[in-house]
Scaffold this active site. Structure first.
Site, PDB file in Angstrom:
ATOM      1  N   ASN A  91       2.222  11.852   0.489  1.00  0.00           N
ATOM      2  CA  ASN A  91       1.062  11.037   0.138  1.00  0.00           C
ATOM      3  C   ASN A  91       1.015  10.685  -1.354  1.00  0.00           C
ATOM      4  OD1 ASN A  91      -2.049  10.304   0.190  1.00  0.00           O
ATOM      5  ND2 ASN A  91      -1.835  11.990  -1.270  1.00  0.00           N
ATOM      6  N   SER A 143       2.039   1.195   2.182  1.00  0.00           N
ATOM      7  CA  SER A 143       0.810   0.483   1.810  1.00  0.00           C
ATOM      8  C   SER A 143       0.831  -0.872   2.484  1.00  0.00           C
ATOM      9  CB  SER A 143       0.764   0.270   0.290  1.00  0.00           C
ATOM     10  OG  SER A 143      -0.288  -0.610  -0.058  1.00  0.00           O
ATOM     11  N   TYR A 156       4.495  -1.647  -7.725  1.00  0.00           N
ATOM     12  CA  TYR A 156       3.892  -0.891  -6.624  1.00  0.00           C
ATOM     13  C   TYR A 156       4.435  -1.388  -5.277  1.00  0.00           C
ATOM     14  CZ  TYR A 156       0.191   1.087  -3.670  1.00  0.00           C
ATOM     15  OH  TYR A 156      -0.512   1.768  -2.698  1.00  0.00           O
ATOM     16  N   ALA A 158       7.130  -3.101  -4.540  1.00  0.00           N
ATOM     17  CA  ALA A 158       8.559  -2.822  -4.339  1.00  0.00           C
ATOM     18  C   ALA A 158       8.752  -1.355  -3.955  1.00  0.00           C
ATOM     19  CB  ALA A 158       9.339  -3.159  -5.609  1.00  0.00           C
ATOM     20  N   LYS A 160       6.632   0.570  -2.392  1.00  0.00           N
ATOM     21  CA  LYS A 160       6.124   0.822  -1.037  1.00  0.00           C
ATOM     22  C   LYS A 160       6.990   0.151   0.032  1.00  0.00           C
ATOM     23  CE  LYS A 160       2.598   3.417  -2.161  1.00  0.00           C
ATOM     24  NZ  LYS A 160       2.566   4.831  -1.752  1.00  0.00           N
ATOM     25  N   ILE A 189      -8.817   1.290   0.752  1.00  0.00           N
ATOM     26  CA  ILE A 189      -9.587   2.531   0.893  1.00  0.00           C
ATOM     27  C   ILE A 189     -10.134   2.846  -0.501  1.00  0.00           C
ATOM     28  CG2 ILE A 189      -9.505   4.903   1.796  1.00  0.00           C
ATOM     29  CD1 ILE A 189      -8.096   2.972   3.737  1.00  0.00           C
TER      30      ILE A 189
HETATM   31  P1  NAD Z   1      -5.497   8.904  -5.686  1.00  0.00           P
HETATM   32  O1  NAD Z   1      -5.090   8.402  -7.033  1.00  0.00           O
HETATM   33  O2  NAD Z   1      -6.928   9.138  -5.413  1.00  0.00           O
HETATM   34  O3  NAD Z   1      -4.687  10.233  -5.333  1.00  0.00           O
HETATM   35  C1  NAD Z   1      -3.319  10.367  -5.630  1.00  0.00           C
HETATM   36  C2  NAD Z   1      -2.975  11.843  -5.713  1.00  0.00           C
HETATM   37  O4  NAD Z   1      -1.563  11.940  -5.997  1.00  0.00           O
HETATM   38  C3  NAD Z   1      -3.709  12.564  -6.840  1.00  0.00           C
HETATM   39  O5  NAD Z   1      -4.200  13.807  -6.384  1.00  0.00           O
HETATM   40  C4  NAD Z   1      -2.643  12.721  -7.904  1.00  0.00           C
HETATM   41  O6  NAD Z   1      -2.841  13.836  -8.772  1.00  0.00           O
HETATM   42  C5  NAD Z   1      -1.389  12.874  -7.054  1.00  0.00           C
HETATM   43  N1  NAD Z   1      -0.168  12.554  -7.810  1.00  0.00           N
HETATM   44  C6  NAD Z   1       0.050  11.521  -8.649  1.00  0.00           C
HETATM   45  N2  NAD Z   1       1.260  11.605  -9.190  1.00  0.00           N
HETATM   46  C7  NAD Z   1       1.853  12.696  -8.653  1.00  0.00           C
HETATM   47  C8  NAD Z   1       3.114  13.320  -8.828  1.00  0.00           C
HETATM   48  N3  NAD Z   1       4.024  12.827  -9.680  1.00  0.00           N
HETATM   49  N4  NAD Z   1       3.388  14.438  -8.115  1.00  0.00           N
HETATM   50  C9  NAD Z   1       2.466  14.979  -7.276  1.00  0.00           C
HETATM   51  N5  NAD Z   1       1.247  14.444  -7.093  1.00  0.00           N
HETATM   52  C10 NAD Z   1       0.938  13.322  -7.780  1.00  0.00           C
HETATM   53  O7  NAD Z   1      -4.877   7.822  -4.659  1.00  0.00           O
HETATM   54  P2  NAD Z   1      -5.225   7.520  -3.116  1.00  0.00           P
HETATM   55  O8  NAD Z   1      -5.989   6.248  -3.075  1.00  0.00           O
HETATM   56  O9  NAD Z   1      -5.764   8.716  -2.449  1.00  0.00           O
HETATM   57  O10 NAD Z   1      -3.759   7.180  -2.550  1.00  0.00           O
HETATM   58  C11 NAD Z   1      -2.974   8.127  -1.853  1.00  0.00           C
HETATM   59  C12 NAD Z   1      -1.721   7.444  -1.314  1.00  0.00           C
HETATM   60  O11 NAD Z   1      -2.093   6.370  -0.434  1.00  0.00           O
HETATM   61  C13 NAD Z   1      -0.848   6.814  -2.409  1.00  0.00           C
HETATM   62  O12 NAD Z   1       0.513   6.955  -2.074  1.00  0.00           O
HETATM   63  C14 NAD Z   1      -1.241   5.352  -2.359  1.00  0.00           C
HETATM   64  O13 NAD Z   1      -0.257   4.483  -2.857  1.00  0.00           O
HETATM   65  C15 NAD Z   1      -1.476   5.168  -0.878  1.00  0.00           C
HETATM   66  N6  NAD Z   1      -2.339   4.029  -0.582  1.00  0.00           N
HETATM   67  C16 NAD Z   1      -3.648   4.035  -0.947  1.00  0.00           C
HETATM   68  C17 NAD Z   1      -4.440   2.914  -0.682  1.00  0.00           C
HETATM   69  C18 NAD Z   1      -5.900   2.869  -1.029  1.00  0.00           C
HETATM   70  O14 NAD Z   1      -6.529   1.835  -0.774  1.00  0.00           O
HETATM   71  N7  NAD Z   1      -6.492   3.914  -1.597  1.00  0.00           N
HETATM   72  C19 NAD Z   1      -3.874   1.805  -0.050  1.00  0.00           C
HETATM   73  C20 NAD Z   1      -2.529   1.836   0.285  1.00  0.00           C
HETATM   74  C21 NAD Z   1      -1.761   2.964   0.034  1.00  0.00           C
END
Ligand code: NAD
Length: 262
Positions: A91, A143, A156, A158, A160, A189
């Site tokens: 994640n 994503s 981002y 690329a 994903k 989200i």
């Molecule tokens: P967020 O920023 O709230 O949480 C990301 C988490 O990843 C954090 O706890 C952070 O500390 C951790 N993290 C960051 N770099 C890290 C590393 N190098 N090693 C270990 N942990 C690390 O983001 P989110 O919105 O909860 O997104 C979670 C995942 O879902 C991501 O991969 C994101 O790309 C994907 N995503 C989110 C959305 C959205 O709308 N929120 C949409 C598409 C995809």
């Protein structure tokens, strides 16, 4: 408990906050022993306290998915102490961007390193354990941007899109070992990553207009999909990417159906 994950050991990267935290929580409610990995110590301590309050089994490890040594130490510890790894949720992710003509190499590199190479490193470490068991589930955060990218989102998107491709390769390589590998594509989200729901009203309206269901997604919407994909019910699903976006651009103009009839 809707889908029983009792006895399963699940690693969730980036579990400190946002979607990852909710995935970890839902897995724990379904009976899994959750191993939370993150780069923020304070958030891991917060998870430890929540797990204690609820009597959920689990572990927390400081682990940066860009660091091979940290990953291998964490995975070895889990294997030695818990004896198995049934589920890996990749994640952890970041989203930073710029238009290509203004792109900083560091920004480009960081998105690829965390979002894409981080998935590869985690899988490389966990695969031997899953092969030994003759079973496993790997779930990778892609994503909606892997399907339709955004202006200014080259790094981002690329990364994903790479996750989707890596997922298929892994599914092929691991199929003979009864290890399934799938990606999931959240849409919008609201989290600390994007602050969608705090943007100016008209901008929110424009974004919501792209969604067939015309509401923001929640971390729980994503976690529900993952609980299913991690379960025995999803044993015949591999090498695919599941869209969990409320039908973003399922039609060309989803907003038309939400307008009052004239
Ligand atoms: P967020 O920023 O709230 O949480 C990301 C988490 O990843 C954090 O706890 C952070 O500390 C951790 N993290 C960051 N770099 C890290 C590393 N190098 N090693 C270990 N942990 C690390 O983001 P989110 O919105 O909860 O997104 C979670 C995942 O879902 C991501 O991969 C994101 O790309 C994907 N995503 C989110 C959305 C959205 O709308 N929120 C949409 C598409 C995809």
């Amino acid at each position: 408990m809707l889908i029983d994950l009792t006895g399963k050991v699940a690693i969730v990267t980036g579990a400190g906050r946002g979607i990852g935290r909710e995935i970890a929580r839902r897995f724990a409610r379904e009976g899994a022993t959750v191993v939370a990995l993150d780069i923020r110590k304070a958030w891991l301590e917060d998870i430890a306290a929540e797990w204690d309050r609820n009597g959920w089994p689990g572990q927390q490890h400081l682990c940066d998915v860009t660091e091979r040594d940290m990953i291998e130490t964490a995975v070895r510890t889990v294997d030695e102490q818990l004896g198995r790894i049934d589920i890996l949720v990749n994640n952890a992710g970041i989203a930073s961007g710029a238009r290509v003509e203004d792109m900083d190499d560091a920004v480009w590199g960081m998105n690829l390193d965390i979002n894409l190479s981080g998935v590869m490193r985690m899988c490389r470490a966990v695969i031997p354990v899953m092969k030994r068991q003759g079973a496993g589930r790997i779930l990778n955060a892609a994503s909606f941007a892997a399907i339709i990218p955004s202006i200014g989102g080259a790094a981002y998107s690329a990364s994903k899109a790479g996750v989707e491709s890596l997922t298929r390769v892994l599914a092929g390589e691991l199929g003979p070992h009864n290890i399934t590998v799938n990606a999931y594509a959240p849409g919008m989200i609201p989290t600390e990553m994007n602050h969608f729901a705090e943007r100016p009203g008209p901008e929110q309206e424009r974004l919501l207009d792209t969604l067939t269901l015309r509401r923001w997604g929640t971390p729980d919407d994503v976690a529900s999909l993952l609980v299913f994909l991690a379960s025995d019910f999803a044993g015949y699903i591999t090498g695919t990417m599941v869209d969990v976006s409320g039908g973003k651009f399922a039609t060309q103009m989803p907003w038309v159906a939400h307008r009052p009839p004239t």
